[in-house]
Design an enzyme around this catalytic site. Structure first.
Site, PDB file in Angstrom:
ATOM      1  N   CYS A  56       0.827  -1.151   0.042  1.00 38.21           N
ATOM      2  CA  CYS A  56      -0.037  -0.112  -0.075  1.00 38.21           C
ATOM      3  C   CYS A  56       0.729   1.238   0.052  1.00 38.21           C
ATOM      4  O   CYS A  56       2.064   1.039  -0.466  1.00 38.21           O
ATOM      5  CB  CYS A  56      -0.976   0.014   1.092  1.00 38.21           C
ATOM      6  SG  CYS A  56      -0.370  -0.050   2.769  1.00 38.21           S
TER       7      CYS A  56
ATOM      8  N   CYS B  71      -1.664   0.830   7.290  1.00 37.53           N
ATOM      9  CA  CYS B  71      -3.069   0.488   7.501  1.00 37.53           C
ATOM     10  C   CYS B  71      -3.562  -0.709   6.718  1.00 37.53           C
ATOM     11  O   CYS B  71      -3.715  -1.673   7.153  1.00 37.53           O
ATOM     12  CB  CYS B  71      -3.712   1.927   7.242  1.00 37.53           C
ATOM     13  SG  CYS B  71      -3.711   3.239   8.009  1.00 37.53           S
TER      14      CYS B  71
ATOM     15  N   SER C  18      -1.727  -2.572   4.037  1.00 37.76           N
ATOM     16  CA  SER C  18      -1.031  -4.053   3.782  1.00 37.76           C
ATOM     17  C   SER C  18      -0.610  -4.634   5.058  1.00 37.76           C
ATOM     18  O   SER C  18      -0.532  -5.761   4.841  1.00 37.76           O
ATOM     19  CB  SER C  18       0.001  -3.454   2.818  1.00 37.76           C
ATOM     20  OG  SER C  18       1.018  -2.397   3.411  1.00 37.76           O
TER      21      SER C  18
HETATM   22  P1  4NP Z   1      -1.988   2.990   3.946  1.00 36.86           P
HETATM   23  O1  4NP Z   1      -2.698   4.253   4.733  1.00 36.86           O
HETATM   24  O2  4NP Z   1      -1.227   3.346   2.791  1.00 36.86           O
HETATM   25  O3  4NP Z   1      -3.089   1.827   4.025  1.00 36.86           O
HETATM   26  O4  4NP Z   1      -0.821   2.397   5.037  1.00 36.86           O
HETATM   27  C1  4NP Z   1      -1.832   5.522   4.649  1.00 36.86           C
HETATM   28  C2  4NP Z   1      -1.010   5.677   5.903  1.00 36.86           C
HETATM   29  C3  4NP Z   1      -0.280   6.842   6.014  1.00 36.86           C
HETATM   30  C4  4NP Z   1      -0.641   7.900   4.999  1.00 36.86           C
HETATM   31  C5  4NP Z   1      -1.285   7.600   3.904  1.00 36.86           C
HETATM   32  C6  4NP Z   1      -2.056   6.299   3.682  1.00 36.86           C
HETATM   33  N1  4NP Z   1       0.286   9.021   5.009  1.00 36.86           N
HETATM   34  O5  4NP Z   1       0.114   9.941   4.460  1.00 36.86           O
HETATM   35  O6  4NP Z   1       0.902   9.375   5.888  1.00 36.86           O
END
Ligand code: 4NP
Length: 157
Positions: free
Chosen positions: A8, A13, A15
């Protein structure tokens, strides 16, 4: 043994949720796999999963607490048979690093639900319901991928 990498954006979140859920379901079903996860971005490297993801997973009996974030690296293509992205942007970022001779499978994880092109929506900026929805989608796709891996193991016997 097949090796599966979930990808991800942040690896805190979606992955890691796929990692924890798929690894546990594979163990329960007796399917032998090696599982890992990573993010296309490195901002959260070394961190545990988001507390909301860990809490939502725990309500369904999955333990994400041992996992730590890391960034996708070009060597990952040497070590995994399946590299499965949560959304289209993650998929484009994986494809951008993919060596021309990579013989494994790169695709969207939710293709294993039978819904081609479907994405696991990023729950990071939303509420708890988004994390539950992520779990629903990931459980469904995990069943589909486990069925494929089981069929592949049966036909190679
Ligand atoms: P993930 O979610 O890609 O499902 O882990 C996110 C976690 C952090 C961020 C964006 C999406 N961020 O912008 O820090």
């Amino acid at each position: 043994m097949k090796r599966v990498l979930f990808v991800c954006l942040g690896n805190i979140c979606r992955s890691p949720t796929a990692h924890g859920v798929f690894e546990q379901l594979a163990t329960e079903r007796g399917v032998s796999v090696r599982v890992d996860s990573c993010g296309t971005g490195g901002w959260h490297a070394g961190e545990p999963p988001d507390a909301r993801a860990t809490a939502a997973a725990a309500t369904r009996g999955y333990d994400l607490s041992p996992l730590r974030a890391r960034q996708l690296a070009s060597q990952d293509f040497d070590h995994f048979d399946y590299i499965l992205a949560m959304d289209e942007q993650n998929l484009r970022d994986v494809e951008a690093l993919r060596p021309a001779d990579y013989a494994g499978h790169v695709g969207l994880f939710l293709d294993y639900t039978g819904q081609s092109g479907a994405e696991v929506p990023d729950p990071y900026y939303g509420g708890a319901a988004g994390f539950d929805r992520v779990l629903d989608l990931i459980e469904a796709a995990s069943e589909g991928l486990l069925a494929e891996l089981r069929d592949a193991a049966d036909s190679s016997r």
